[in-house]
Design a protein around this motif. Structure first.
Motif, PDB file in Angstrom:
ATOM      1  N   UNK A 112      -3.648  20.599 -30.954  1.00  0.00           N
ATOM      2  CA  UNK A 112      -3.017  20.076 -29.309  1.00  0.00           C
ATOM      3  C   UNK A 112      -3.399  21.325 -28.482  1.00  0.00           C
ATOM      4  N   UNK A 113      -2.629  22.423 -28.949  1.00  0.00           N
ATOM      5  CA  UNK A 113      -2.883  23.653 -28.010  1.00  0.00           C
ATOM      6  C   UNK A 113      -4.374  24.141 -27.596  1.00  0.00           C
ATOM      7  N   UNK A 114      -5.222  23.533 -28.601  1.00  0.00           N
ATOM      8  CA  UNK A 114      -6.662  23.852 -27.969  1.00  0.00           C
ATOM      9  C   UNK A 114      -6.991  22.794 -27.173  1.00  0.00           C
ATOM     10  N   UNK A 115      -6.518  21.670 -27.204  1.00  0.00           N
ATOM     11  CA  UNK A 115      -6.844  20.438 -26.213  1.00  0.00           C
ATOM     12  C   UNK A 115      -6.354  21.051 -24.958  1.00  0.00           C
ATOM     13  N   UNK A 116      -4.942  21.531 -24.895  1.00  0.00           N
ATOM     14  CA  UNK A 116      -4.318  21.768 -23.521  1.00  0.00           C
ATOM     15  C   UNK A 116      -5.062  23.085 -23.047  1.00  0.00           C
ATOM     16  N   UNK A 117      -5.516  24.015 -23.700  1.00  0.00           N
ATOM     17  CA  UNK A 117      -6.132  25.213 -23.220  1.00  0.00           C
ATOM     18  C   UNK A 117      -7.451  24.624 -22.314  1.00  0.00           C
ATOM     19  N   UNK A 118      -8.390  23.662 -22.868  1.00  0.00           N
ATOM     20  CA  UNK A 118      -9.223  23.078 -22.461  1.00  0.00           C
ATOM     21  C   UNK A 118      -9.056  22.197 -21.099  1.00  0.00           C
ATOM     22  N   UNK A 119      -7.932  21.410 -21.216  1.00  0.00           N
ATOM     23  CA  UNK A 119      -7.570  20.549 -20.198  1.00  0.00           C
ATOM     24  C   UNK A 119      -7.350  21.369 -18.816  1.00  0.00           C
ATOM     25  N   UNK A 120      -6.415  22.632 -19.261  1.00  0.00           N
ATOM     26  CA  UNK A 120      -5.671  23.558 -18.184  1.00  0.00           C
ATOM     27  C   UNK A 120      -6.551  24.653 -17.569  1.00  0.00           C
TER      28      UNK A 120
END
Length: 416
Positions: free
Chosen positions: A141-149
């Motif tokens: 999830x943190x990897x996904x959020x890093x990419x999104x933001x």
């Protein structure tokens, strides 16, 4: 972004750890879910405790129901309150705690601002929230959020240079080596889509680049020539052909870099983060120098280009948090050169903003929205070692605005 999760039994301990810190002005309550929030950024610890207990079954077989989470962005990531709130909500939703009561705190006792979340993993019916494989789920999830933001990978070391790049100094000698180091590192670290954006980035390090075109024996060629400049942007010394710095600095390689950058920015969408920060700072001042300096404090350099008459005809923002170089017009008409020129030449330009205006980044706080989580006492204390106080001017502005509202309400109650 690194997430640390701990579970335990002491709900009051987790609330007190965070509550006492923010009530001592070492942080603030950003948002809550199903827990009372008066919008001041502080909290009533006992009231929060009662709200939690009112939604938890008296008897439950769930051991260690209290969950304490800390979310720690990379030191180079400077986030607004709104971005912090959105990240916390999305993280909790994906982890299965989106409907649970929770509180989200931003800790500001060290320069690297970070989040603490307090919640519970038992629902109103006494059933346990599935926490199997929490570590692996959280990491994904943190990897996904890093990419999104457009955030940095907080677990990857040396994402930025250990020793920051320095401007090329023509008087220091070995100018070719200095220039080569700057060119290579900027191409590695940043994303830019046009020659203008590339030139704006180079200008921060006392360099510029020009395109050359010609025809030799009937064959058309394209090339790049790099020059060192002084702090005023005037060229000094002899120019360098791109071939002196290798193929990666040449015309074809730079054109390919433009295409890659365009695709990366389209996929990861980091421009939204830059735009929100720039608009927030712009709304807070009509003074051009303050605008530039405040953005620099947030990790964004501003390159403004002027006509001979002193009018702004170009604006480029270099966001060191995301490694993106973006022309203002690329992010919207409100950040185009004409819009900025108008903003800084209004009748009240150079004066403080209208007293009751509130920065864009804090408007969501005023809606009284709720969404928050909590950490376990055992896991909360000692997660982050204090390194020194941090000040957030936008949060202070928000608090002052709220205080003015409360004063007005009191005066109305007194018949004034």
């Amino acid at each position: 972004m690194v997430a640390k999760i701990s579970v335990g039994n002491s709900l009051y301990g987790a609330l007190a750890y965070n509550g006492e810190k923010i009530n001592e002005a070492k942080g603030r309550l950003l948002t809550t879910n199903r827990i009372y929030n008066d919008g001041t950024g502080t909290m009533d610890i006992h009231r929060a405790m009662e709200d939690f207990l009112g939604m938890m079954p008296v008897r439950s077989k769930v051991e260690k129901p209290v969950v304490h989470i800390s979310l720690n962005p990379h030191p180079d990531d400077i986030l607004t309150d709104t971005e912090f709130q959105n990240i916390a909500r999305e993280y909790l939703e994906k982890m299965g705690f989106g409907n649970q009561p929770y509180l989200v705190f931003k800790h500001e006792d060290i320069d690297r601002h970070h989040l603490h979340i307090v919640t519970v993993r038992v629902d109103e019916d006494g059933r346990s929230i599935d926490t199997r494989n929490n570590f692996y789920r959280s990491k994904q999830i943190t990897r996904e959020l890093e990419r999104k933001y457009g955030l940095h990978d907080a677990e990857r070391k040396n994402r930025r240079l250990d020793t920051p790049l320095r401007k090329v100094d023509a008087s220091a000698g070995d100018v070719k080596k200095q220039a080569g180091n700057v060119i290579r590192e900027l191409n590695r670290m940043y994303k830019f889509q046009t020659m203008g954006e590339y030139r704006a980035l180079l200008s921060l390090y006392n360099m510029t680049v020009e395109e050359t075109h010609g025809n030799v024996r009937g064959r058309e060629y394209h090339g790049l020539v790099y020059s060192v400049t002084d702090d005023m942007g005037n060229k000094v010394g002899n120019p360098f052909k791109s071939s002196l710095f290798g193929k990666s600095a040449g015309y074809e390689a730079v054109q390919k870099k433009f295409a890659r950058s365009k695709q990366e920015i389209k996929d990861r969408k980091p421009a939204g983060m830059t735009k929100r920060t720039v608009l927030s700072v712009l709304e807070g001042t009509y003074d051009k120098e303050k605008f530039v300096s405040r953005l620099r404090e947030k990790g964004i350099d501003t390159v403004l280009r002027y006509t001979e008459e002193g009018r702004i005809y170009g604006a480029t923002f270099i966001d060191h948090r995301t490694g993106c170089v973006l022309n203002g017009s690329r992010m919207g008409k409100e950040l185009s050169a004409n819009a900025l020129q108008e903003h800084f030449t209004l009748p009240y330009a150079g004066l403080p903003p209208i007293p009751l205006s509130v920065p864009v980044e804090t408007r969501e706080d005023m809606r009284g929205q709720s969404a928050s989580d909590h950490e376990n006492t055992a896991g909360g204390v000692g997660l982050i070692t204090p390194e020194g106080p941090a000040v957030d001017a936008e949060e202070e502005a928000f608090i002052r605005a709220m205080q003015r509202k409360r004063k007005k309400k009191r005066r109305k109650g007194l018949g004034m």
